[in-house]
Design a protein around this motif. Structure first.
Motif, mmCIF file in Angstrom:
data_model
loop_
_atom_site.group_PDB
_atom_site.id
_atom_site.type_symbol
_atom_site.label_atom_id
_atom_site.label_comp_id
_atom_site.label_asym_id
_atom_site.label_seq_id
_atom_site.Cartn_x
_atom_site.Cartn_y
_atom_site.Cartn_z
ATOM 1 N N VAL A 67 0.864 -1.183 0.000
ATOM 2 C CA VAL A 67 0.000 0.000 0.000
ATOM 3 C C VAL A 67 0.896 1.226 0.000
ATOM 4 O O VAL A 67 1.929 1.242 0.681
ATOM 5 C CB VAL A 67 -0.906 0.042 1.257
ATOM 6 C CG1 VAL A 67 -1.871 1.227 1.183
ATOM 7 C CG2 VAL A 67 -1.667 -1.264 1.441
ATOM 8 N N THR A 68 0.531 2.239 -0.767
ATOM 9 C CA THR A 68 1.263 3.507 -0.709
ATOM 10 C C THR A 68 0.284 4.630 -0.378
ATOM 11 O O THR A 68 -0.831 4.675 -0.903
ATOM 12 C CB THR A 68 2.029 3.797 -2.014
ATOM 13 O OG1 THR A 68 2.759 5.020 -1.865
ATOM 14 C CG2 THR A 68 1.110 3.921 -3.220
ATOM 15 N N ILE A 69 0.694 5.499 0.544
ATOM 16 C CA ILE A 69 -0.147 6.606 0.986
ATOM 17 C C ILE A 69 0.683 7.889 1.014
ATOM 18 O O ILE A 69 1.915 7.844 0.973
ATOM 19 C CB ILE A 69 -0.757 6.349 2.378
ATOM 20 C CG1 ILE A 69 0.343 6.070 3.414
ATOM 21 C CG2 ILE A 69 -1.765 5.214 2.330
ATOM 22 C CD1 ILE A 69 -0.161 5.933 4.840
ATOM 23 N N ALA A 70 -0.003 9.012 1.113
ATOM 24 C CA ALA A 70 0.702 10.295 1.162
ATOM 25 C C ALA A 70 1.226 10.575 2.561
ATOM 26 O O ALA A 70 2.389 10.926 2.748
ATOM 27 C CB ALA A 70 -0.224 11.425 0.705
ATOM 28 N N LEU A 71 0.361 10.406 3.588
ATOM 29 C CA LEU A 71 0.746 10.769 4.951
ATOM 30 C C LEU A 71 0.383 9.671 5.940
ATOM 31 O O LEU A 71 -0.758 9.227 5.994
ATOM 32 C CB LEU A 71 0.049 12.071 5.367
ATOM 33 C CG LEU A 71 0.420 12.591 6.765
ATOM 34 C CD1 LEU A 71 1.858 13.110 6.791
ATOM 35 C CD2 LEU A 71 -0.542 13.702 7.204
ATOM 36 N N ASP A 72 1.377 9.262 6.721
ATOM 37 C CA ASP A 72 1.170 8.329 7.829
ATOM 38 C C ASP A 72 1.024 9.165 9.098
ATOM 39 O O ASP A 72 1.991 9.782 9.556
ATOM 40 C CB ASP A 72 2.371 7.379 7.937
ATOM 41 C CG ASP A 72 2.257 6.401 9.104
ATOM 42 O OD1 ASP A 72 1.248 6.462 9.840
ATOM 43 O OD2 ASP A 72 3.178 5.587 9.277
ATOM 44 N N ARG A 73 -0.171 9.176 9.684
ATOM 45 C CA ARG A 73 -0.429 10.001 10.867
ATOM 46 C C ARG A 73 0.274 9.463 12.123
ATOM 47 O O ARG A 73 0.377 10.171 13.117
ATOM 48 C CB ARG A 73 -1.934 10.119 11.120
ATOM 49 C CG ARG A 73 -2.667 10.975 10.088
ATOM 50 C CD ARG A 73 -4.167 11.037 10.370
ATOM 51 N NE ARG A 73 -4.483 11.609 11.667
ATOM 52 C CZ ARG A 73 -4.735 12.894 11.876
ATOM 53 N NH1 ARG A 73 -4.710 13.742 10.854
ATOM 54 N NH2 ARG A 73 -5.013 13.342 13.080
ATOM 55 N N GLN A 74 0.730 8.220 12.076
ATOM 56 C CA GLN A 74 1.481 7.615 13.193
ATOM 57 C C GLN A 74 0.762 7.760 14.527
ATOM 58 O O GLN A 74 1.378 8.032 15.555
ATOM 59 C CB GLN A 74 2.890 8.221 13.288
ATOM 60 C CG GLN A 74 3.792 7.902 12.093
ATOM 61 C CD GLN A 74 5.190 8.449 12.262
ATOM 62 O OE1 GLN A 74 5.366 9.650 12.434
ATOM 63 N NE2 GLN A 74 6.189 7.584 12.213
ATOM 64 N N GLU A 75 -0.559 7.588 14.509
ATOM 65 C CA GLU A 75 -1.292 7.671 15.768
ATOM 66 C C GLU A 75 -2.098 6.405 15.999
ATOM 67 O O GLU A 75 -2.419 5.667 15.061
ATOM 68 C CB GLU A 75 -2.189 8.903 15.804
ATOM 69 C CG GLU A 75 -3.342 8.896 14.846
ATOM 70 C CD GLU A 75 -4.199 10.160 14.965
ATOM 71 O OE1 GLU A 75 -5.343 10.041 15.427
ATOM 72 O OE2 GLU A 75 -3.718 11.242 14.599
ATOM 73 N N LYS A 76 -2.392 6.159 17.257
ATOM 74 C CA LYS A 76 -3.098 4.943 17.644
ATOM 75 C C LYS A 76 -4.449 4.836 16.950
ATOM 76 O O LYS A 76 -5.200 5.808 16.901
ATOM 77 C CB LYS A 76 -3.308 4.920 19.164
ATOM 78 C CG LYS A 76 -2.020 4.814 19.956
ATOM 79 C CD LYS A 76 -2.275 4.948 21.448
ATOM 80 C CE LYS A 76 -0.955 4.884 22.222
ATOM 81 N NZ LYS A 76 -1.164 5.100 23.679
#
Length: 225
Positions: free
Chosen positions: A155-164
């Motif tokens: 999977v490729t995404i623009a932004l990983d929010r890195q939150e639970k």
């Protein structure tokens, strides 16, 4: 997937571009999980040819640098449709011509019929989207890809929010991205992550932008993984 020095430079350029395009905004925003977030990322605001072309360039650069092997792109409706088309154009411009496909929300009962549109879904299929919030879009995409006899490869995404992530109103230990990686054994390649956004704000010469760093840092300390 861990950021490399090259991707870190790409990530910083991307964050700056998203801020300049007002796709990434700061203030107080309520997330789908009910949290009050000091920032908001809305990829739907990459809404003209120049911005979409630049976004596709970031995706393509990040994908080529990642070394991930894939045969085609799959864009889940709706945002993924535009992304799959734009990124396939940019990849072709860079010498990596791959087909793309996407799905309809409702099956068509005339013409070619069905829910899948575009190139035949086969081989190693890379799912492209803007963010992963609950993983629902990824799960549905995986089901469609496997039903077509192909293999989801990442999977490729623009932004990983890195939150639970949240489940039943409770915070999980992992982020939605980590859950996708663990549950489906798929790598997730992001152009940038919350850590990159924090670094951007921390190194800002613009006092107005730098002033948002404490709030974003506090948010990450509370909800981050």
């Amino acid at each position: 997937m861990t950021n490399t020095p090259t991707s870190n430079a790409v990530a910083q350029d991307f964050v700056a571009f998203a801020v300049q395009s007002q796709v990434l905004r700061f203030g107080e925003f309520k997330t789908k999980a009910g949290r009050l977030s000091p920032y908001f990322f809305n990829a739907g605001l990459f809404d003209d040819g120049a911005k979409l072309g630049r976004l596709a360039e970031f995706y393509a650069r990040r994908l080529l640098a990642s070394g991930l092997e894939f045969d085609m792109l799959f864009g889940p409706a709706y945002k993924g449709i535009t992304l799959a088309a734009a990124v396939s154009i940019e990849l072709a411009r860079l010498g990596r011509n791959v087909p793309f496909a996407y799905n309809r929300k409702e099956a068509k009962d005339h013409g070619e019929g069905g829910t899948l549109v575009g190139a035949p879904v086969k081989g190693r299929v890379l799912i492209i989207d803007d963010v992963i919030s609950a993983g629902t879009s990824v799960r549905e995409s995986i089901d469609m890809i496997t039903a077509a006899g192909a293999t989801p490869c990442g999977v490729t995404i623009a932004l990983d929010r890195q939150e639970k992530a949240t489940a039943g109103g409770q915070d999980a230990e992992e982020s939605a991205v980590q859950q996708v990686e663990q549950r489906y054994k798929l790598p997730v390649v992001s152009i940038a992550a919350l850590a990159d956004l924090l670094h951007y704000l921390e190194t800002q010469a613009d006092p107005a932008l730098a002033s948002f760093h404490p709030a974003v840092l506090t948010y990450r300390q509370r909800y981050g993984v």
